[in-house]
Motif scaffolding. Structure first.
Motif, PDB file in Angstrom:
ATOM      1  N   SER A  56      44.528  32.828  35.031  1.00 51.40           N
ATOM      2  CA  SER A  56      44.198  33.154  36.419  1.00 51.40           C
ATOM      3  C   SER A  56      43.489  34.504  36.497  1.00 51.40           C
ATOM      4  CB  SER A  56      45.455  33.158  37.289  1.00 51.40           C
ATOM      5  OG  SER A  56      46.376  34.134  36.844  1.00 51.40           O
ATOM      6  N   ASP A  57      43.860  35.441  35.638  1.00 52.00           N
ATOM      7  CA  ASP A  57      43.215  36.760  35.641  1.00 52.00           C
ATOM      8  C   ASP A  57      41.739  36.648  35.270  1.00 52.00           C
ATOM      9  OD1 ASP A  57      45.627  37.960  36.321  1.00 52.00           O
ATOM     10  OD2 ASP A  57      46.120  38.509  34.257  1.00 52.00           O
ATOM     11  N   GLN A  58      41.438  35.830  34.270  1.00 51.38           N
ATOM     12  CA  GLN A  58      40.040  35.673  33.853  1.00 51.38           C
ATOM     13  C   GLN A  58      39.218  34.949  34.918  1.00 51.38           C
ATOM     14  OE1 GLN A  58      40.190  33.835  29.979  1.00 51.38           O
ATOM     15  NE2 GLN A  58      40.636  35.772  28.962  1.00 51.38           N
ATOM     16  N   ILE A  59      39.817  33.956  35.555  1.00 57.10           N
ATOM     17  CA  ILE A  59      39.110  33.245  36.627  1.00 57.10           C
ATOM     18  C   ILE A  59      38.833  34.209  37.782  1.00 57.10           C
ATOM     19  CG2 ILE A  59      39.278  31.425  38.384  1.00 57.10           C
ATOM     20  CD1 ILE A  59      40.923  29.819  36.274  1.00 57.10           C
ATOM     21  N   ARG A  60      39.847  34.991  38.154  1.00 50.94           N
ATOM     22  CA  ARG A  60      39.678  35.974  39.240  1.00 50.94           C
ATOM     23  C   ARG A  60      38.551  36.950  38.895  1.00 50.94           C
ATOM     24  NH1 ARG A  60      44.407  37.687  39.181  1.00 50.94           N
ATOM     25  NH2 ARG A  60      45.234  36.221  40.677  1.00 50.94           N
ATOM     26  N   GLN A  61      38.499  37.389  37.648  1.00 56.34           N
ATOM     27  CA  GLN A  61      37.444  38.298  37.194  1.00 56.34           C
ATOM     28  C   GLN A  61      36.066  37.636  37.345  1.00 56.34           C
ATOM     29  OE1 GLN A  61      37.367  41.534  35.859  1.00 56.34           O
ATOM     30  NE2 GLN A  61      35.160  41.300  35.700  1.00 56.34           N
ATOM     31  N   GLN A  62      35.981  36.363  37.005  1.00 58.08           N
ATOM     32  CA  GLN A  62      34.699  35.661  37.079  1.00 58.08           C
ATOM     33  C   GLN A  62      34.241  35.428  38.515  1.00 58.08           C
ATOM     34  OE1 GLN A  62      35.252  32.151  34.693  1.00 58.08           O
ATOM     35  NE2 GLN A  62      34.925  33.242  32.780  1.00 58.08           N
ATOM     36  N   ILE A  63      35.167  35.116  39.418  1.00 59.65           N
ATOM     37  CA  ILE A  63      34.735  34.788  40.785  1.00 59.65           C
ATOM     38  C   ILE A  63      34.552  36.013  41.672  1.00 59.65           C
ATOM     39  CG2 ILE A  63      35.626  32.432  40.735  1.00 59.65           C
ATOM     40  CD1 ILE A  63      37.992  33.319  42.427  1.00 59.65           C
ATOM     41  N   SER A  66      36.031  41.379  39.569  1.00 60.26           N
ATOM     42  CA  SER A  66      37.064  42.390  39.406  1.00 60.26           C
ATOM     43  C   SER A  66      38.372  41.735  38.988  1.00 60.26           C
ATOM     44  CB  SER A  66      37.272  43.135  40.727  1.00 60.26           C
ATOM     45  OG  SER A  66      38.388  43.987  40.650  1.00 60.26           O
ATOM     46  N   SER A  67      39.154  42.454  38.204  1.00 65.29           N
ATOM     47  CA  SER A  67      40.480  41.971  37.824  1.00 65.29           C
ATOM     48  C   SER A  67      41.537  42.375  38.838  1.00 65.29           C
ATOM     49  CB  SER A  67      40.882  42.541  36.452  1.00 65.29           C
ATOM     50  OG  SER A  67      40.007  42.094  35.465  1.00 65.29           O
ATOM     51  N   SER A  68      41.155  43.172  39.814  1.00 63.29           N
ATOM     52  CA  SER A  68      42.113  43.670  40.802  1.00 63.29           C
ATOM     53  C   SER A  68      42.787  42.517  41.537  1.00 63.29           C
ATOM     54  CB  SER A  68      41.422  44.569  41.825  1.00 63.29           C
ATOM     55  OG  SER A  68      40.917  45.713  41.201  1.00 63.29           O
ATOM     56  N   PHE A  69      44.105  42.637  41.700  1.00 63.38           N
ATOM     57  CA  PHE A  69      44.877  41.614  42.394  1.00 63.38           C
ATOM     58  C   PHE A  69      44.540  41.624  43.879  1.00 63.38           C
ATOM     59  CE2 PHE A  69      48.573  40.347  44.880  1.00 63.38           C
ATOM     60  CZ  PHE A  69      48.783  39.085  44.377  1.00 63.38           C
ATOM     61  N   ASN A  70      44.318  40.428  44.416  1.00 64.59           N
ATOM     62  CA  ASN A  70      44.052  40.265  45.839  1.00 64.59           C
ATOM     63  C   ASN A  70      44.586  38.894  46.241  1.00 64.59           C
ATOM     64  OD1 ASN A  70      42.980  39.671  48.364  1.00 64.59           O
ATOM     65  ND2 ASN A  70      41.060  40.736  47.956  1.00 64.59           N
ATOM     66  N   LYS A  71      45.547  38.860  47.145  1.00 63.70           N
ATOM     67  CA  LYS A  71      46.144  37.583  47.569  1.00 63.70           C
ATOM     68  C   LYS A  71      45.097  36.594  48.062  1.00 63.70           C
ATOM     69  CE  LYS A  71      50.850  38.839  48.851  1.00 63.70           C
ATOM     70  NZ  LYS A  71      51.833  38.887  49.921  1.00 63.70           N
ATOM     71  N   GLY A  72      44.018  37.096  48.634  1.00 62.69           N
ATOM     72  CA  GLY A  72      42.960  36.232  49.157  1.00 62.69           C
ATOM     73  C   GLY A  72      42.221  35.453  48.082  1.00 62.69           C
ATOM     74  N   ASP A  73      42.355  35.864  46.835  1.00 57.00           N
ATOM     75  CA  ASP A  73      41.691  35.179  45.723  1.00 57.00           C
ATOM     76  C   ASP A  73      42.517  34.022  45.166  1.00 57.00           C
ATOM     77  OD1 ASP A  73      39.763  37.174  45.942  1.00 57.00           O
ATOM     78  OD2 ASP A  73      40.648  38.375  44.330  1.00 57.00           O
ATOM     79  N   THR A  74      43.747  33.876  45.630  1.00 52.80           N
ATOM     80  CA  THR A  74      44.657  32.892  45.036  1.00 52.80           C
ATOM     81  C   THR A  74      44.156  31.458  45.173  1.00 52.80           C
ATOM     82  OG1 THR A  74      46.537  34.358  45.399  1.00 52.80           O
ATOM     83  CG2 THR A  74      47.029  32.037  45.019  1.00 52.80           C
ATOM     84  N   ALA A  75      43.794  31.028  46.371  1.00 51.44           N
ATOM     85  CA  ALA A  75      43.380  29.628  46.576  1.00 51.44           C
ATOM     86  C   ALA A  75      42.152  29.259  45.738  1.00 51.44           C
ATOM     87  CB  ALA A  75      43.137  29.347  48.055  1.00 51.44           C
ATOM     88  N   PRO A  76      41.056  30.030  45.779  1.00 48.71           N
ATOM     89  CA  PRO A  76      39.915  29.641  44.949  1.00 48.71           C
ATOM     90  C   PRO A  76      40.224  29.701  43.452  1.00 48.71           C
ATOM     91  CG  PRO A  76      39.438  31.683  46.161  1.00 48.71           C
ATOM     92  CD  PRO A  76      40.745  31.166  46.649  1.00 48.71           C
ATOM     93  N   VAL A 142      44.056  50.726  35.818  1.00 51.41           N
ATOM     94  CA  VAL A 142      44.246  50.661  37.271  1.00 51.41           C
ATOM     95  C   VAL A 142      43.723  49.336  37.834  1.00 51.41           C
ATOM     96  CG1 VAL A 142      43.612  51.721  39.475  1.00 51.41           C
ATOM     97  CG2 VAL A 142      44.234  53.161  37.541  1.00 51.41           C
ATOM     98  N   GLU A 143      42.562  48.890  37.349  1.00 53.98           N
ATOM     99  CA  GLU A 143      41.978  47.653  37.865  1.00 53.98           C
ATOM    100  C   GLU A 143      42.863  46.434  37.611  1.00 53.98           C
ATOM    101  OE1 GLU A 143      38.475  45.358  36.163  1.00 53.98           O
ATOM    102  OE2 GLU A 143      37.552  46.317  37.896  1.00 53.98           O
ATOM    103  N   LYS A 144      43.628  46.438  36.518  1.00 55.88           N
ATOM    104  CA  LYS A 144      44.453  45.274  36.168  1.00 55.88           C
ATOM    105  C   LYS A 144      45.881  45.359  36.702  1.00 55.88           C
ATOM    106  CE  LYS A 144      41.818  43.828  32.194  1.00 55.88           C
ATOM    107  NZ  LYS A 144      41.838  43.351  30.826  1.00 55.88           N
ATOM    108  N   GLN A 145      46.218  46.444  37.366  1.00 57.10           N
ATOM    109  CA  GLN A 145      47.571  46.586  37.899  1.00 57.10           C
ATOM    110  C   GLN A 145      47.776  45.718  39.133  1.00 57.10           C
ATOM    111  OE1 GLN A 145      48.615  50.672  38.615  1.00 57.10           O
ATOM    112  NE2 GLN A 145      48.433  51.229  36.462  1.00 57.10           N
ATOM    113  N   VAL A 146      48.967  45.191  39.220  1.00 57.07           N
ATOM    114  CA  VAL A 146      49.414  44.476  40.418  1.00 57.07           C
ATOM    115  C   VAL A 146      50.278  45.481  41.179  1.00 57.07           C
ATOM    116  CG1 VAL A 146      50.850  42.554  41.237  1.00 57.07           C
ATOM    117  CG2 VAL A 146      49.404  42.264  39.210  1.00 57.07           C
ATOM    118  N   PRO A 147      50.147  45.575  42.486  1.00 59.99           N
ATOM    119  CA  PRO A 147      51.013  46.519  43.214  1.00 59.99           C
ATOM    120  C   PRO A 147      52.487  46.275  42.872  1.00 59.99           C
ATOM    121  CG  PRO A 147      49.317  45.652  44.672  1.00 59.99           C
ATOM    122  CD  PRO A 147      49.233  44.868  43.390  1.00 59.99           C
TER     123      PRO A 147
END
Length: 173
Positions: A56-63, A66-76, A142-147
């Motif tokens: 999921s981290d790599q997919i988030r990075q591709q779409i 950024s590797s930053s966690f964002n709840k809005g990125d979960t569905a895609p 910092v970019e890969k940290q989850v709050p």
């Protein structure tokens, strides 16, 4: 409860004996908090040309770029992962789904995809203490940290996984 494998506090100490025996056309669903050791375990134990690790981290990075966690990125992220996993299982590959997967509702569609492709489904559950997860998270860039408050909130979910959910096997690490 499934098999228990001792992974120690550091996934880099994993021995060959703690690697689940690979069966053709299996979906391994990793389940655990951010920082629990899922990605380290997947990269160490499932490094093979016959296994596709879908992260999921790599997919988030591709779409998002950024590797930053964002709840809005979960569905895609989940939609893309489902498509990749579907195609890989159809091709006869073993697949590791590397994401937190702590909520049953997040796992159910992946289990359906595996069943549709007559693949086994194995849960690998990481019962890493929250304090270790937070420590590891704080050691990330910092970019890969989850709050940390997200990790604490996620820790309230039960990691007692029931085979009746559709798993052929549940392994606790």
């Amino acid at each position: 409860m499934g098999k228990v494998i001792n992974l120690f506090a550091d996934a880099s100490t994993t021995s060959k004996s703690s690697i689940p025996k690979l069966n053709q056309n299996t979906l391994y669903i990793l389940i655990g908090l951010p920082g629990s050791g899922k990605t380290t375990y997947a990269n160490k134990c499932f490094h093979s040309k016959d296994i596709l690790i879908v992260s999921s981290d790599q997919i988030r990075q591709q779409i998002t770029g950024s590797s930053s966690f964002n709840k809005g990125d979960t569905a895609p992220t989940l939609q893309i992962a489902q498509k990749i996993i579907q195609e890989a299982l159809e091709s006869g590959l073993n697949v590791v789904w590397d994401a937190t997967n702590i909520y049953k509702k997040w796992r159910k569609d992946f289990i359906k995809i595996a069943k549709k492709n007559n693949a086994k489904v194995v849960a690998i559950v990481f019962n890493t203490p929250v304090s270790i997860c937070v420590k590891r998270n704080n050691e990330r860039t910092v970019e890969k940290q989850v709050p940390n408050e997200i990790i604490v909130e996620m820790s309230k979910a039960s990691l007692s996984i029931d085979k009746r959910e559709g798993f052929h096997e549940v392994i606790y690490i």
